[in-house]
Design a protein around this motif. Sequence first.
Motif, short mmCIF file in Angstrom:
data_model
loop_
_atom_site.label_atom_id
_atom_site.label_comp_id
_atom_site.label_asym_id
_atom_site.label_seq_id
_atom_site.Cartn_x
_atom_site.Cartn_y
_atom_site.Cartn_z
N THR A 46 -15.12 11.27 -12.67
CA THR A 46 -14.48 10.99 -13.96
C THR A 46 -13.03 11.43 -13.94
O THR A 46 -12.15 10.75 -14.49
CB THR A 46 -15.24 11.70 -15.10
OG1 THR A 46 -16.60 11.27 -15.08
CG2 THR A 46 -14.64 11.36 -16.45
N THR A 47 -12.75 12.57 -13.31
CA THR A 47 -11.37 13.08 -13.23
C THR A 47 -10.49 12.13 -12.43
O THR A 47 -9.34 11.87 -12.80
CB THR A 47 -11.36 14.48 -12.58
OG1 THR A 47 -12.17 15.36 -13.35
CG2 THR A 47 -9.95 15.03 -12.52
N HIS A 48 -11.03 11.58 -11.34
CA HIS A 48 -10.27 10.60 -10.55
C HIS A 48 -9.91 9.39 -11.41
O HIS A 48 -8.76 8.93 -11.41
CB HIS A 48 -11.08 10.14 -9.34
CG HIS A 48 -11.16 11.17 -8.26
ND1 HIS A 48 -12.29 11.38 -7.50
CD2 HIS A 48 -10.25 12.06 -7.79
CE1 HIS A 48 -12.09 12.34 -6.62
NE2 HIS A 48 -10.85 12.76 -6.79
N GLU A 61 -3.01 -0.89 -8.45
CA GLU A 61 -4.45 -0.91 -8.25
C GLU A 61 -4.86 0.44 -7.65
O GLU A 61 -4.62 0.70 -6.48
CB GLU A 61 -4.84 -2.07 -7.32
CG GLU A 61 -4.51 -3.43 -7.93
CD GLU A 61 -4.89 -4.59 -7.03
OE1 GLU A 61 -5.32 -4.33 -5.88
OE2 GLU A 61 -4.74 -5.75 -7.46
N ALA A 62 -5.41 1.30 -8.48
CA ALA A 62 -5.77 2.65 -8.06
C ALA A 62 -7.24 2.69 -7.66
O ALA A 62 -8.11 2.23 -8.40
CB ALA A 62 -5.50 3.65 -9.19
N SER A 63 -7.52 3.23 -6.48
CA SER A 63 -8.90 3.32 -6.01
C SER A 63 -9.23 4.77 -5.68
O SER A 63 -8.34 5.59 -5.41
CB SER A 63 -9.09 2.45 -4.76
OG SER A 63 -8.27 2.93 -3.70
N GLY A 89 -6.26 10.86 -5.08
CA GLY A 89 -6.86 12.03 -4.45
C GLY A 89 -7.39 13.03 -5.45
O GLY A 89 -7.54 12.75 -6.64
N ASP A 90 -7.64 14.26 -4.98
CA ASP A 90 -8.29 15.28 -5.81
C ASP A 90 -7.32 16.08 -6.67
O ASP A 90 -7.76 16.78 -7.58
CB ASP A 90 -9.07 16.25 -4.91
CG ASP A 90 -10.24 15.58 -4.22
OD1 ASP A 90 -10.80 14.63 -4.80
OD2 ASP A 90 -10.58 15.99 -3.10
N SER A 91 -6.02 16.02 -6.37
CA SER A 91 -5.06 16.82 -7.12
C SER A 91 -4.72 16.10 -8.42
O SER A 91 -3.83 15.24 -8.47
CB SER A 91 -3.79 17.05 -6.29
OG SER A 91 -2.88 17.87 -6.99
N ALA A 139 0.84 -1.20 0.00
CA ALA A 139 0.00 0.00 0.00
C ALA A 139 0.88 1.24 0.00
O ALA A 139 1.78 1.38 0.83
CB ALA A 139 -0.92 0.01 1.22
N LEU A 140 0.63 2.15 -0.95
CA LEU A 140 1.33 3.42 -0.99
C LEU A 140 0.68 4.34 0.04
O LEU A 140 -0.52 4.61 -0.02
CB LEU A 140 1.23 4.03 -2.39
CG LEU A 140 2.14 5.24 -2.67
CD1 LEU A 140 3.59 4.78 -2.77
CD2 LEU A 140 1.73 5.92 -3.96
N ASP A 141 1.45 4.83 1.00
CA ASP A 141 0.92 5.66 2.08
C ASP A 141 0.64 7.07 1.56
O ASP A 141 1.56 7.84 1.28
CB ASP A 141 1.92 5.71 3.24
CG ASP A 141 1.34 6.37 4.48
OD1 ASP A 141 0.26 6.98 4.38
OD2 ASP A 141 1.97 6.28 5.55
N CYS A 142 -0.65 7.40 1.43
CA CYS A 142 -1.02 8.70 0.87
C CYS A 142 -0.80 9.84 1.85
O CYS A 142 -0.86 11.01 1.45
CB CYS A 142 -2.49 8.67 0.44
SG CYS A 142 -2.83 7.45 -0.84
#
Length: 231
Positions: free
Chosen positions: A179-181, A160-162, A127-129, A86-89
Amino acid sequence: VSSHDPAQLKEVNSQILSALDGGVQHIYLLVDVSLDERAVEKLFQGVKLDYINTTLVINKKHNISLPQSWDSRYYTIRDESNPVIALDCAEKPDIAIAHCMQYVAKVMDRSDQQKTAPPFTISVAVGDSYLMEIARLRALHHTFNLLNSHYDWQHSLRIEASYHLNATSVSDYQKIANTTHGLAAILGGATVVLPFGLEQTDGEEVRIARNQLHLLRLESYIDKVSDPLAG
């Protein structure tokens, strides 16, 4: 799945179909028993594999016979001993990527000298950026490739992007944000894109969430180019 019992196979099949009705686009199936081709067909009876991604998590000691009609583009086999990283956001992107690569390097260092090591799977929350998320995923790919080249081994990387569906904002903004995500994950090089967060009872929103990624594929042809940002 822990038994060949037809009743259990039917029950798991029912759960898969129910999840798909709720908008799920990726199925993880933990298989703890050997299955022949007929048993696998019963598990996925009525499932259109080209509309979802399927990961079969297999116990190393069991054998799975997949139907010959299955297209390898729509499923993944993963040994249960090969964990997801897991990549720590919460960390800065460069530090989080460095920690992931340190783990990968340790696994590589412990492996034998054969070049047939299993793939690495890294889970990333988008995320949103928008531009930063694309850059972060692409940096992860680039760093992994450099490490792979340094070791001169043929490892592969699955990202695996969520992202959580924004169901609290006004409808039009919600559709654009979701859609942007998804687009950021695709342009960043994600192998699998997983939208989360809606209840099955939100029928209209579930339908929209399910179709957003289909529209990116069928109308924007985003899957026809190996690396859209490279041209």
